[in-house]
Structure formats: structure tokens, C-alpha cells
Write an enzyme that holds these catalytic residues in place. Sequence first.
Site, PDB file in Angstrom:
ATOM      1  N   GLY A 291       0.779  -1.241   0.050  1.00 23.84           N
ATOM      2  CA  GLY A 291      -0.028   0.075  -0.299  1.00 23.84           C
ATOM      3  C   GLY A 291       0.791   1.227   0.040  1.00 23.84           C
ATOM      4  O   GLY A 291       1.575   1.491   0.936  1.00 23.84           O
ATOM      5  N   LEU A 292       0.982   1.786  -1.326  1.00 22.11           N
ATOM      6  CA  LEU A 292       1.922   2.939  -1.327  1.00 22.11           C
ATOM      7  C   LEU A 292       1.196   4.496  -1.585  1.00 22.11           C
ATOM      8  O   LEU A 292       1.701   5.341  -2.236  1.00 22.11           O
ATOM      9  CB  LEU A 292       3.028   2.665  -2.385  1.00 22.11           C
TER      10      LEU A 292
ATOM     11  N   GLY B 201       1.678   4.785   3.213  1.00 19.69           N
ATOM     12  CA  GLY B 201       2.451   3.708   3.215  1.00 19.69           C
ATOM     13  C   GLY B 201       3.868   3.926   2.213  1.00 19.69           C
ATOM     14  O   GLY B 201       5.093   3.779   2.615  1.00 19.69           O
TER      15      GLY B 201
ATOM     16  N   GLN C   3      -6.201   1.394   2.869  1.00 23.69           N
ATOM     17  CA  GLN C   3      -7.448   2.004   3.386  1.00 23.69           C
ATOM     18  C   GLN C   3      -8.275   0.883   4.537  1.00 23.69           C
ATOM     19  O   GLN C   3      -8.110  -0.271   4.023  1.00 23.69           O
ATOM     20  CB  GLN C   3      -8.605   1.985   2.192  1.00 23.69           C
TER      21      GLN C   3
ATOM     22  N   SER D  62       0.141   7.236  13.964  1.00 25.53           N
ATOM     23  CA  SER D  62      -0.460   8.492  13.975  1.00 25.53           C
ATOM     24  C   SER D  62       0.619   9.464  13.604  1.00 25.53           C
ATOM     25  O   SER D  62       2.090   9.354  14.033  1.00 25.53           O
ATOM     26  CB  SER D  62      -0.919   9.036  15.458  1.00 25.53           C
TER      27      SER D  62
ATOM     28  N   GLY E  70       0.030  11.174  10.390  1.00 26.77           N
ATOM     29  CA  GLY E  70      -0.067  11.895   9.033  1.00 26.77           C
ATOM     30  C   GLY E  70       1.285  11.454   8.152  1.00 26.77           C
ATOM     31  O   GLY E  70       1.916  10.761   8.572  1.00 26.77           O
TER      32      GLY E  70
ATOM     33  N   LYS F   3      -4.898   3.609  19.469  1.00 31.23           N
ATOM     34  CA  LYS F   3      -5.120   4.752  18.321  1.00 31.23           C
ATOM     35  C   LYS F   3      -6.233   5.438  17.951  1.00 31.23           C
ATOM     36  O   LYS F   3      -6.417   6.494  18.041  1.00 31.23           O
ATOM     37  CB  LYS F   3      -4.655   3.897  16.810  1.00 31.23           C
TER      38      LYS F   3
ATOM     39  N   HIS G  95      -6.666   7.983  20.834  1.00 36.76           N
ATOM     40  CA  HIS G  95      -6.130   9.137  20.481  1.00 36.76           C
ATOM     41  C   HIS G  95      -6.647   9.924  19.599  1.00 36.76           C
ATOM     42  O   HIS G  95      -6.677  11.195  19.812  1.00 36.76           O
ATOM     43  CB  HIS G  95      -4.580   8.377  19.906  1.00 36.76           C
ATOM     44  N   ASN G  96      -7.285   9.397  18.600  1.00 33.27           N
ATOM     45  CA  ASN G  96      -8.146  10.178  17.478  1.00 33.27           C
ATOM     46  C   ASN G  96      -9.308  10.868  18.253  1.00 33.27           C
ATOM     47  O   ASN G  96      -9.521  11.913  17.926  1.00 33.27           O
ATOM     48  CB  ASN G  96      -8.380   9.489  16.422  1.00 33.27           C
TER      49      ASN G  96
ATOM     50  N   GLU H  89      -7.984  13.755  20.154  1.00 38.34           N
ATOM     51  CA  GLU H  89      -7.690  14.627  18.849  1.00 38.34           C
ATOM     52  C   GLU H  89      -8.767  15.634  18.687  1.00 38.34           C
ATOM     53  O   GLU H  89      -8.609  16.737  18.592  1.00 38.34           O
ATOM     54  CB  GLU H  89      -6.781  13.807  17.886  1.00 38.34           C
TER      55      GLU H  89
ATOM     56  N   LYS I 217     -13.429  11.409   9.218  1.00 37.59           N
ATOM     57  CA  LYS I 217     -13.226  10.105   8.587  1.00 37.59           C
ATOM     58  C   LYS I 217     -13.561   8.888   9.486  1.00 37.59           C
ATOM     59  O   LYS I 217     -13.766   7.945   8.783  1.00 37.59           O
ATOM     60  CB  LYS I 217     -11.575   9.801   8.246  1.00 37.59           C
TER      61      LYS I 217
ATOM     62  N   ARG J 278     -18.886  18.410  14.842  1.00 39.46           N
ATOM     63  CA  ARG J 278     -18.221  18.375  13.249  1.00 39.46           C
ATOM     64  C   ARG J 278     -19.550  18.171  12.315  1.00 39.46           C
ATOM     65  O   ARG J 278     -19.663  18.812  11.345  1.00 39.46           O
ATOM     66  CB  ARG J 278     -17.364  17.291  13.314  1.00 39.46           C
TER      67      ARG J 278
ATOM     68  N   ARG K 121     -38.178   6.193  36.857  1.00 40.38           N
ATOM     69  CA  ARG K 121     -38.159   4.952  36.240  1.00 40.38           C
ATOM     70  C   ARG K 121     -38.991   4.089  37.192  1.00 40.38           C
ATOM     71  O   ARG K 121     -39.727   2.920  36.553  1.00 40.38           O
ATOM     72  CB  ARG K 121     -36.705   4.384  36.382  1.00 40.38           C
TER      73      ARG K 121
END
Length: 470
Positions: A11-12, A16, A76, A129, A131, A183, A186-187, A190, A261, A288, A446
Amino acid sequence: MKDLYEFGVAGLAVMGGNLARNLANHGFRVAVWNRGWEKTEALLARAPEAGFGAFRTPEEFVGALARPRKIILMVQAGAAVDACIAGFLPYLEPGDIVMDGGNSHYPDTVRRCRELAEKGIRFLGVGISGGEEGALNGPSIMPGGDESAWPEVAPCLQTIAAHVDGVPCCDWIGPEGAGHYVKMVHNGIEYADMELIAEAYAFLRDGLKLDNEAMGRIFERWNAGALAGYLMEITAKIFRKADPEGTGLLLDRILDAPGQKGTGRWTGVAALETGTPAAAIADAVFQRFLNADVEFRRRGGELLPAGTVAAPVDVESAVADLERALYAAKICVYAQGFALLKAAEKEFRWPLNYGGIALLWRGGCIIRARFLNDINAAYRRNPALENLLFDEFFRDELAANLPGFRRCTAAGALAGVPMPAVAGALAYYDSCRAQRSSGNLIQAQRDFFGAHRFERVDRPRGETFHAEWM
Ligand code: NBP
């Protein structure tokens, strides 16, 4: 054997390609593969010095790697990861190591770990992480999965990771999906960190009517103090960036429709699923969505009265309060993030090293900040800390900043500036210290409508009662 490659990158695209270059820059012999040939060609042209072995088919690529093979997938998240695994499997052998370095959802990683373990393939879910810049120059790396593979990939991953004070921002996280879970959190943090900063901007711009020049100076000053970190640093720079089309500041020309995302949404879902209060993170995600709907807000702006309350404002003290609010809210956000990590221990039996995770986030990643040293210190003082807010250092910090936190939240509300993450963080703080919450009324309701029963304050826990409310 000599000609075989030590590491394979599949994956480039931006991540990648740059990770492969990072590996090559550190002297590793890297084989690369991409589904389509164009990205491979582009990478070879971009980095001819890297000496990549480039292969067109999974069979050639896998065959070119030294055993046990070490392949990192940078594709992806979702179906592409499964497609790559399926494509490589016929050529892999027991003991080989497959790492998924993309932003995969942790339940998928759990599944892949189990499926591949049955075939003798060691699978790692590796959260990365930072980018494209981080991938090239040193990201934060959060590996989890089959622990037997860790000593074999650690020298490589720790070498290419960011380093802070000589410590690599890469260490073992835990079993199965633990790396991708961390991760994800973390996001989520963020998202909340960015939302807090955006709310501060809204307050400065719309509440205090400051110009961009002044806001840039304020963010620069804040970045020299307790709030110092990458997001503050780039925000200060954003206030200096001119529009290449010559209309003034670029920020003023950017449509206020933020994208996302999905990892923040996953964090919110994980909070709901594990019963972990993390409203500031969820609010950041909701905000958002709300902000992305520009047309809806435009209609709302025409239909809904502001009803703002004019209050005397001393700009200097309002800015000082905002800094206090931002710092205190950030502590609350991280408390929620670390509570989500703690939830994984309970939910999935993944023992996590919280202080160690704070260290991994000090460099390479988006939330890197000075403040993470204090979090690390808190968990070193007490590895079993129940909540970050209970740590003595953070208690003192909050106590010192609370009056400003409250004044700023109130000022935002009076001026009609939406600050859900700041206000939610304060509500979280107050909820965490509520010795007598309003939950008794919820229980009464309740029991009233559904005979759900309640416990009494004057009887042992677990003994339940029902009242004839009518
Ligand atoms: P993308 O997420 O844009 O994915 C593009 C890559 O996936 C291409 O190499 C593409 O091959 C490959 N791919 C797809 Br799409 N479907 C495939 C399939 N069925 N089989 C094989 N390969 C397939 O790339 P990226 O932005 O470099 O991100 C890679 C991973 O890293 C993602 O999981 C992303 O979420 C994560 N991540 C990204 C960032 C960032 O800043 N971009 C940061 C941190 C993590 P093709 O060329 O043949 O189409």
C-alpha cells in the site's frame, strides 16, 4: 538469503510510501507492493535512493522477503485490509508476521488476529499517528496483537518512530485489537482537543471581537505555556497564513464545514458501548456533524433568535479566563480519554500501561503536547489511578483554574458562542465531584412509570424497593 528484503510495505499511498521511505532512510532493506502499479512507479521516482525492491504481484512480493516475513499493510481500512491478507495468504508460511498499520476499527483487528492465528500467521494491529509527515520522519506507533511477534518487529518499529528525550514513541500496547483501540482513543482525544481550540477561536472572534492578528499572538503565547503542543503550534501558524489568492487571511476564506473520517465516531460509540462517560469527545464529533451542515445552520441563523445577554467584558481578563478554561477542559478531555483506555481493561481484559501510552503520544502524533509528561507522571505516581482528575497534580491544577473555567463557560453562554466541549468538560468535572447527584430523581421516575425499582440510601446496596407512586 542475502538478497531477501527485511521488511515489506504493502500500500503505497501517502502513508505507505512515506513509511517505506522512513524504513529505507534508517537502513532497512524494503520491498514494496501496491495493488495498482502507478503508486509504485511514483514512489520509485520520488525516492530512487531508497533502493526499494518493487514487485507487481503478491507472490513476487511475499517471495522476496526474508523469513519470518514482516509485512506492514498501509491500505484503506476495511475491505482493502482483508483483500490484501487474502492475496498474500497463499504465499505466507506459519510464523510470518502481518501488520496492519492503517486506521482499522479494533473489532476488525480482533477478528483478523484470531483468523490468522488459526493459520499460524502472527497478526499485529499497529496504530500509526502523525499523518504523512510523521510517517516519513517518525510517527507515534501503537502495536498490539500477537505478542510473540513484538521482539522481532520492535527494533525496526522503534527505530523509525518519533523519539522524545531519547525514548521511542512506540511500545507494546497489548493483545489483539489493543493497538488499534489505543489509536482510536488517540483520535477521539484529537477530535476533542481540536474542538476545544476551535471553541476558543469562536469565543475570541465572536465573543471578544478580536482580529486575526491578535488571535495569532494569543495562540503563540499559549503555546509557550502549559497548553504547549502541536495543535496549538499549527493553530498559531494558521493565523499567519495569507490566502494565495490575495484576499487576506486564508482562514477567513475556508468554508466552516469540517470533515471527518470516522475514528472520532468510533470513539464515541466505544464510550457508549463500554458505558464510559466521554461526552467532550462525543460532543466534538457531534459538533463536526452540526458544523458540516452549513445550509441547516444558515436557516437556523435566520429563524432562531440569539437572546444573548450583554455583560461587561474586560478583554484581557476574558482571554486569561479562556486560557484557564482551555487548560482545565483539556485535563477533563484527557481524563475521559484515559477512562476509555481503562474501560478496555475491563471490557476486553487488555491490561494497558497508561503512563507508557502517554509517553507514546509525546512525539510523532497529532496530540503531542508537553502536558503528556504530567499525565505520565500521574500514572507513575499511581499506576492504578482511578481517574486522571483524582491525581494530586491535576487536582491542584484544576483548583487553580476553576474560577476562570467557570467564568469563561458562563461568558460563552451569555454571548451566544457555542462551546459544547468546554461546557461539557466543566459539567463532567462537576459530575465527578457530585456526592449527591440527581440520579435519585431518575430512579424515582423509572420506578414511577416502569416499576424499575430503586435502592435506598438507608439500606444496603443491592436491596431494591418499589413504591406505589399514585
Ligand atoms: P488510503 O487510505 O487513501 O488508501 C489508499 C491505498 O489503499 C492505496 O494504496 C490503494 O491501492 C489501497 N487499496 C484500496 Br483503496 N483498496 C485496496 C484493495 N482492495 N486491495 C489492495 N489495496 C487497496 O491511503 P493513506 O492515506 O496512505 O492511508 C493508509 C492507511 O493509513 C489508512 O488506513 C489510513 O486511515 C491510515 N492513516 C492515514 C493517515 C493520513 O494522514 N493519511 C494518518 C494515519 C493513518 P491503489 O493504489 O491500487 O488504489
